[in-house]
Design a protein around this motif. Structure first.
Motif, PDB file in Angstrom:
ATOM      1  N   UNK A   1      34.670  62.966  -0.484  1.00  0.00           N
ATOM      2  CA  UNK A   1      35.262  62.443  -1.647  1.00  0.00           C
ATOM      3  C   UNK A   1      34.523  61.911  -2.690  1.00  0.00           C
ATOM      4  N   UNK A   2      32.989  62.033  -2.400  1.00  0.00           N
ATOM      5  CA  UNK A   2      31.927  61.691  -3.526  1.00  0.00           C
ATOM      6  C   UNK A   2      32.133  62.668  -4.697  1.00  0.00           C
ATOM      7  N   UNK A   3      31.994  61.950  -6.101  1.00  0.00           N
ATOM      8  CA  UNK A   3      31.988  63.009  -7.110  1.00  0.00           C
ATOM      9  C   UNK A   3      30.779  62.856  -7.937  1.00  0.00           C
ATOM     10  N   UNK A   4      30.507  64.123  -8.309  1.00  0.00           N
ATOM     11  CA  UNK A   4      29.384  64.682  -9.313  1.00  0.00           C
ATOM     12  C   UNK A   4      30.144  65.004 -10.566  1.00  0.00           C
ATOM     13  N   UNK A   5      29.531  64.121 -11.625  1.00  0.00           N
ATOM     14  CA  UNK A   5      30.100  64.130 -13.013  1.00  0.00           C
ATOM     15  C   UNK A   5      29.040  65.092 -13.934  1.00  0.00           C
ATOM     16  N   UNK A   6      29.482  66.367 -14.299  1.00  0.00           N
ATOM     17  CA  UNK A   6      28.598  67.238 -15.013  1.00  0.00           C
ATOM     18  C   UNK A   6      28.125  66.513 -16.229  1.00  0.00           C
ATOM     19  N   UNK A   7      27.048  66.233 -16.743  1.00  0.00           N
ATOM     20  CA  UNK A   7      26.680  65.532 -17.934  1.00  0.00           C
ATOM     21  C   UNK A   7      27.608  65.818 -19.356  1.00  0.00           C
ATOM     22  N   UNK A   8      28.210  64.834 -19.689  1.00  0.00           N
ATOM     23  CA  UNK A   8      29.084  64.749 -20.561  1.00  0.00           C
ATOM     24  C   UNK A   8      28.784  65.456 -21.711  1.00  0.00           C
ATOM     25  N   UNK A   9      27.532  65.407 -22.119  1.00  0.00           N
ATOM     26  CA  UNK A   9      27.205  65.997 -23.522  1.00  0.00           C
ATOM     27  C   UNK A   9      27.025  67.730 -23.291  1.00  0.00           C
ATOM     28  N   UNK A  10      27.027  68.109 -22.019  1.00  0.00           N
ATOM     29  CA  UNK A  10      26.877  69.471 -21.822  1.00  0.00           C
ATOM     30  C   UNK A  10      28.410  70.008 -21.118  1.00  0.00           C
ATOM     31  N   UNK A  11      29.390  69.247 -21.355  1.00  0.00           N
ATOM     32  CA  UNK A  11      30.593  69.370 -20.570  1.00  0.00           C
ATOM     33  C   UNK A  11      31.850  69.917 -21.465  1.00  0.00           C
ATOM     34  N   UNK A  12      31.800  70.782 -22.475  1.00  0.00           N
ATOM     35  CA  UNK A  12      32.559  71.253 -23.122  1.00  0.00           C
ATOM     36  C   UNK A  12      32.487  72.743 -23.567  1.00  0.00           C
ATOM     37  N   UNK A  13      33.448  73.331 -23.091  1.00  0.00           N
ATOM     38  CA  UNK A  13      33.554  74.962 -22.874  1.00  0.00           C
ATOM     39  C   UNK A  13      34.821  75.450 -23.532  1.00  0.00           C
ATOM     40  N   UNK A  14      34.554  76.531 -24.207  1.00  0.00           N
ATOM     41  CA  UNK A  14      35.687  77.339 -24.759  1.00  0.00           C
ATOM     42  C   UNK A  14      35.802  78.691 -23.665  1.00  0.00           C
ATOM     43  N   UNK A  15      37.170  78.953 -23.167  1.00  0.00           N
ATOM     44  CA  UNK A  15      37.258  79.840 -22.330  1.00  0.00           C
ATOM     45  C   UNK A  15      38.365  80.861 -23.518  1.00  0.00           C
ATOM     46  N   UNK A  16      38.048  82.138 -23.538  1.00  0.00           N
ATOM     47  CA  UNK A  16      38.809  82.821 -24.227  1.00  0.00           C
ATOM     48  C   UNK A  16      39.102  84.170 -24.017  1.00  0.00           C
ATOM     49  N   UNK A  17      40.454  84.858 -23.980  1.00  0.00           N
ATOM     50  CA  UNK A  17      40.755  86.182 -23.869  1.00  0.00           C
ATOM     51  C   UNK A  17      41.602  86.412 -25.119  1.00  0.00           C
ATOM     52  N   UNK A  18      41.062  87.362 -25.785  1.00  0.00           N
ATOM     53  CA  UNK A  18      41.511  87.428 -27.285  1.00  0.00           C
ATOM     54  C   UNK A  18      41.490  88.980 -27.604  1.00  0.00           C
ATOM     55  N   UNK A  19      42.650  89.293 -28.688  1.00  0.00           N
ATOM     56  CA  UNK A  19      42.580  90.774 -29.096  1.00  0.00           C
ATOM     57  C   UNK A  19      41.636  90.973 -30.027  1.00  0.00           C
ATOM     58  N   UNK A  20      40.838  90.037 -30.501  1.00  0.00           N
ATOM     59  CA  UNK A  20      39.768  90.275 -31.210  1.00  0.00           C
ATOM     60  C   UNK A  20      38.571  90.506 -30.364  1.00  0.00           C
ATOM     61  N   UNK A  21      37.995  91.651 -30.445  1.00  0.00           N
ATOM     62  CA  UNK A  21      37.002  92.008 -29.302  1.00  0.00           C
ATOM     63  C   UNK A  21      35.826  91.250 -29.504  1.00  0.00           C
ATOM     64  N   UNK A  22      35.428  90.739 -30.784  1.00  0.00           N
ATOM     65  CA  UNK A  22      34.361  89.659 -30.642  1.00  0.00           C
ATOM     66  C   UNK A  22      34.381  88.416 -30.027  1.00  0.00           C
ATOM     67  N   UNK A  23      35.618  88.171 -29.683  1.00  0.00           N
ATOM     68  CA  UNK A  23      36.014  86.912 -28.842  1.00  0.00           C
ATOM     69  C   UNK A  23      36.763  87.025 -27.622  1.00  0.00           C
TER      70      UNK A  23
END
Length: 276
Positions: free
Chosen positions: A84-106
């Protein structure tokens, strides 16, 4: 006798030191013998693989969706170990975009890599979907490079309206509509209605995410796109004029979001190797 006493003292000090390296008084883990964790988000639609641009069977609202964009923000990742111990990933590095898109670049931006994770056996993951109030309140000056990345993936409105937490688009067919375009854009509405949600998902029973300096586990998280509109609250696209960007519809979608995610399986790979 003095030698035995000295040994006992040394052992006691060693145990105290080990305990202090393993955890803090607030239940947070210290960074000991760290390793790397990859989280792979595998999209499906009601249990079948999600293929961008292909029609899916009708959901429980009687609407058959073709998805052209399924993008969302994952944030504030926490790993929870078997005690039950928690490790919090550093907040400043903890924002991510997950993408599945018809635009091939994304398209196919579906992996998150967490570096320097403390050694341990983790049995659950907690994370947010969207941008929390603390981050939002930092304003554009506090957004850094993430705002630019969010713009690239069409995950922003104007700064006053902030981020799109989810950008879900495509067409649908119902009893009265054929290939009608829809948009579901979830984001902050006000200080009271943030639509930011969190979910905690357990790894399958008998399994664990094993992290140490010699291991590089891959965690496969399934994301059920159909559940956005059906998991707890029934959200008919037709009932909301084919566009949900706020109001009651967005609140209902936000209620469904925590139920969209589940850990399917874990590969506990040796560092330098990967599996799927």
């Amino acid at each position: 006798m003095k030698t035995n006493i000295l040994k006992s003292i040394l052992v006691s000090f060693s145990l105290i030191a080990l305990a202090s390296c393993s955890s803090d008084d607030d239940g947070e883990m210290d960074n000991v013998n760290p390793g790397m964790v990859t989280i792979e988000f595998d999209s499906n639609f009601a249990g079948n693989e999600l293929t961008i641009g292909n029609a899916n069977t009708a959901n429980t609202n009687g609407e058959a969706l073709t998805v052209t964009r399924f993008n969302y923000i994952v944030s504030n990742i926490v790993l929870i170990d078997e005690d039950g111990m928690e490790y919090t990933y550093p907040k400043e590095n903890s924002y991510f975009i997950i993408s599945e898109d018809s635009n091939d670049a994304l398209a196919d931006n579906t992996s998150i890599v967490l570096n320097d994770v403390p050694a341990g056996k983790y049995t659950a993951i907690k994370f947010g979907v969207g941008v929390d109030k603390e981050k939002y309140d930092q304003g554009l000056s506090g957004a850094g490079d993430f705002w630019d990345a969010a713009q690239e993936y069409d995950m922003t409105w104007s700064w006053a309206a902030g981020y799109k937490y989810i950008n879900f688009e495509g067409t649908y067919t119902s009893a009265t509509m054929t290939d009608e375009a829809y948009k579901v854009h979830l984001g902050r509405a006000s200080d009271e209605v943030t639509n930011y949600t969190e979910t905690t998902i357990n790894v399958p029973s008998g399994s664990a995410i094993i992290v140490n300096e010699d291991m590089a586990p891959e965690v496969h998280v399934t994301t059920d796109a159909s559940a956005l509109l059906t998991a707890s609250e029934a959200v008919s696209l037709e009932a909301y004029g084919n566009a949900i960007m706020g109001g009651e519809g967005a609140v209902k979608v936000a209620t469904n979001v925590p139920l969209v995610f589940a850990v399917d399986h874990v590969h506990n790979n040796e560092a330098g190797h990967s599996s799927h």
